[in-house]
Design an enzyme around this catalytic site. Structure first.
Site, PDB file in Angstrom:
ATOM      1  N   LYS A  70      -9.288  -0.632  -5.951  1.00 54.35           N
ATOM      2  CA  LYS A  70      -9.345   0.062  -4.668  1.00 54.35           C
ATOM      3  C   LYS A  70     -10.711   0.690  -4.483  1.00 54.35           C
ATOM      4  O   LYS A  70     -11.167   1.476  -5.350  1.00 54.35           O
ATOM      5  CB  LYS A  70      -8.258   1.134  -4.613  1.00 54.35           C
ATOM      6  CG  LYS A  70      -8.243   1.950  -3.314  1.00 54.35           C
ATOM      7  CD  LYS A  70      -7.859   1.095  -2.113  1.00 54.35           C
ATOM      8  CE  LYS A  70      -7.869   1.889  -0.799  1.00 54.35           C
ATOM      9  NZ  LYS A  70      -6.639   2.681  -0.596  1.00 54.35           N
ATOM     10  N   HIS A  79       0.860  -1.198   0.000  1.00 53.95           N
ATOM     11  CA  HIS A  79       0.000   0.000   0.000  1.00 53.95           C
ATOM     12  C   HIS A  79       0.889   1.238   0.000  1.00 53.95           C
ATOM     13  O   HIS A  79       1.401   1.642   1.032  1.00 53.95           O
ATOM     14  CB  HIS A  79      -0.898   0.001   1.249  1.00 53.95           C
ATOM     15  CG  HIS A  79      -1.905   1.113   1.256  1.00 53.95           C
ATOM     16  ND1 HIS A  79      -3.218   0.946   1.657  1.00 53.95           N
ATOM     17  CD2 HIS A  79      -1.801   2.419   0.917  1.00 53.95           C
ATOM     18  CE1 HIS A  79      -3.858   2.113   1.563  1.00 53.95           C
ATOM     19  NE2 HIS A  79      -3.011   3.015   1.118  1.00 53.95           N
ATOM     20  N   HIS A  99       2.668  14.640   1.100  1.00 52.83           N
ATOM     21  CA  HIS A  99       1.994  15.901   0.760  1.00 52.83           C
ATOM     22  C   HIS A  99       3.021  17.005   0.935  1.00 52.83           C
ATOM     23  O   HIS A  99       3.817  16.969   1.886  1.00 52.83           O
ATOM     24  CB  HIS A  99       0.811  16.176   1.697  1.00 52.83           C
ATOM     25  CG  HIS A  99      -0.355  15.249   1.525  1.00 52.83           C
ATOM     26  ND1 HIS A  99      -1.318  15.414   0.566  1.00 52.83           N
ATOM     27  CD2 HIS A  99      -0.690  14.132   2.205  1.00 52.83           C
ATOM     28  CE1 HIS A  99      -2.208  14.440   0.663  1.00 52.83           C
ATOM     29  NE2 HIS A  99      -1.854  13.643   1.646  1.00 52.83           N
ATOM     30  N   ASP A 113       1.303   2.667   3.509  1.00 52.94           N
ATOM     31  CA  ASP A 113       0.426   3.817   3.287  1.00 52.94           C
ATOM     32  C   ASP A 113       1.256   5.109   3.306  1.00 52.94           C
ATOM     33  O   ASP A 113       0.810   6.160   3.782  1.00 52.94           O
ATOM     34  CB  ASP A 113      -0.715   3.916   4.280  1.00 52.94           C
ATOM     35  CG  ASP A 113      -1.782   4.881   3.748  1.00 52.94           C
ATOM     36  OD1 ASP A 113      -2.589   5.389   4.555  1.00 52.94           O
ATOM     37  OD2 ASP A 113      -1.786   5.160   2.531  1.00 52.94           O
ATOM     38  N   HIS A 172       1.457   5.381  -1.865  1.00 51.74           N
ATOM     39  CA  HIS A 172       1.033   6.480  -2.759  1.00 51.74           C
ATOM     40  C   HIS A 172       2.290   7.086  -3.356  1.00 51.74           C
ATOM     41  O   HIS A 172       3.080   7.709  -2.629  1.00 51.74           O
ATOM     42  CB  HIS A 172       0.228   7.515  -1.969  1.00 51.74           C
ATOM     43  CG  HIS A 172      -1.022   6.944  -1.378  1.00 51.74           C
ATOM     44  ND1 HIS A 172      -2.233   6.920  -2.035  1.00 51.74           N
ATOM     45  CD2 HIS A 172      -1.233   6.327  -0.184  1.00 51.74           C
ATOM     46  CE1 HIS A 172      -3.133   6.321  -1.273  1.00 51.74           C
ATOM     47  NE2 HIS A 172      -2.561   5.947  -0.148  1.00 51.74           N
ATOM     48  N   HIS A 205      -4.708  -0.386   5.955  1.00 49.35           N
ATOM     49  CA  HIS A 205      -4.262   0.480   7.053  1.00 49.35           C
ATOM     50  C   HIS A 205      -5.191   0.420   8.266  1.00 49.35           C
ATOM     51  O   HIS A 205      -5.727   1.443   8.677  1.00 49.35           O
ATOM     52  CB  HIS A 205      -4.050   1.919   6.581  1.00 49.35           C
ATOM     53  CG  HIS A 205      -5.109   2.519   5.690  1.00 49.35           C
ATOM     54  ND1 HIS A 205      -6.469   2.327   5.909  1.00 49.35           N
ATOM     55  CD2 HIS A 205      -5.012   3.297   4.596  1.00 49.35           C
ATOM     56  CE1 HIS A 205      -7.124   2.985   4.992  1.00 49.35           C
ATOM     57  NE2 HIS A 205      -6.292   3.587   4.174  1.00 49.35           N
TER      58      HIS A 205
END
Ligand SMILES: NC(=O)N[C@@H](CC(=O)O)C(=O)O
Ligand SMILES: [Zn+2]
Ligand SMILES: [Zn+2]
Length: 358
Positions: A107, A21, A259, A255, A23, A182
């Site tokens: 997902k 998992h 940002h 996870d 990003h 998660h």
């Protein structure tokens, strides 16, 4: 595992892990963060919550090419692509993507549940035809398990999702393989443990380390805000027990969710913790603290591939028990990202791939 005379491990050589998992984002952010994941993990389930979301085979293929183009030379890394389920996605697109090997999984983001989830599913029954196809194909469904009902306390949204949505979903599709992503609560641990073998769960490194107090230590700490939000201490302890239990339903999913600093340090900061730079070292410290270092390899490199029906990696990586100061920041184009455990001294240091293989 190499140990000192006192029996304390000083060097770990384990089968190379995967991250189930992550990003990786896109553009300049992708170019910066992808190699933090690729230097540790052989494969990764790449989440599809881009803008726009990855809802077609073509978009997933194009995204995979951008990821591969961003890899540093010499890093062998396999991105496993996923489809972002919407109310209107065609079952045929999912079937085509899985059949062609482009989609490894799909997902489910409940609409508005988290970052870039606005186009997620508004009612699970709207995607029942897609879930029928996935069940028939043996294609895993990955789930962000939170309700978005504003009347539900944010700390209860995972437990309520299990009661209201996941229970119904598993009853309607008993042969569908599902990963509750998660997980953050003892309710989720208990539910996964009691469910059948087709329900697995990923556990992040940050939910093993922080409880909800950490977000308020000495002031509001935006870099420790993520979704599902960190919970009370008893939940953190339940996650540590689950992760180190040896139960094959629980496996590594960081996870890692970067940002830009301005998106975090804001009057409405984004949810997400960028932990890729310290992921394996953080898990190693937790497993050592729990007296379960010999179970790290299964959690990190065996349970996940077995749940997905994929081969185990043949390479190996080295972790050494020598202190390392975690990076304080990473520069992305003309901004910064603040990693998890920024500036902390980590007990373990990732030393890369083991020459000897596994
Ligand atoms: N975990 C997070 O807090 N954020 C993730 C999305 C998600 O995994 O929910 C992100 O993409 O930023
Ligand atoms: Zn999520
Ligand atoms: Zn995520």
């Amino acid at each position: 595992m190499i140990k000192t005379a006192t029996g304390a491990a000083t060097r770990l050589v384990i089968r190379q892990p995967d991250d189930w998992h992550v990003h990786l984002r896109d553009g300049a952010m992708l170019s910066t963060v992808v190699n933090e994941t690729a230097r540790q993990f052989a494969r990764a389930i790449v989440m599809p919550n881009l803008i726009p979301p990855v809802t077609t085979v073509a978009a997933a293929e194009a995204y995979r090419s951008r990821i591969q183009a961003a890899l540093a030379p010499g890093l062998a890394f396999t991105p496993l692509m996923t489809a972002y389920l919407t109310d209107t996605i065609e079952p045929g697109e999912i079937e085509r993507g899985f059949g062609s090997g482009v989609f490894t999984a799909a997902k489910l983001y409940p609409a508005h549940a988290t970052t870039n989830a606005a186009q997620g599913v508004t009612d699970i029954e709207r995607i029942y035809p897609v879930l029928e196809v996935m069940q028939r194909l043996g294609m895993p469904l990955l789930v962000h398990g939170e309700v978005v009902d504003h009347h539900v306390d944010v700390f209860d949204r995972e437990a309520v999702f299990i009661e209201r949505v996941l229970t119904k979903l598993l009853a309607a599709f008993p042969a569908l393989r599902v990963v509750l992503e998660h997980i953050t609560t003892e309710e989720a641990v208990a539910f996964v443990e009691a469910a059948g073998p087709n329900l697995g769960a990923t556990i992040t490194p940050h939910h093993l380390v922080i409880n909800r107090n950490a977000m308020f230590e000495g002031g509001i700490r935006p870099h420790l805000y993520c979704l599902p939000v960190a919970k009370r201490e008893r939940h953190r302890l339940a996650l540590r027990r689950a992760a180190t239990s040896g139960n094959p339903k629980f496996f590594l999913g960081t996870d890692s969710a970067p940002h830009a600093v301005g998106e975090k340090e804001s009057d409405c900061g984004c949810a997400g913790i960028f932990n890729a730079p310290v992921a394996l070292e953080t898990y190693a410290a937790v497993f050592e603290e729990e007296g379960a270092l010999e179970r790290l390899e299964a959690f990190a490199a065996e349970h996940g591939p077995r749940f997905y029906g994929l081969p185990l990696n043949t390479g190996a990586i080295v972790l050494e028990r020598t202190p390392r100061r975690a990076p304080s920041t990473m520069v992305v184009a003309n901004t910064r990202i603040i990693p998890f455990q920024a500036n902390a001294t980590l007990a373990w240091t990732f030393r890369g791939r083991s020459i000897g293989g596994y």
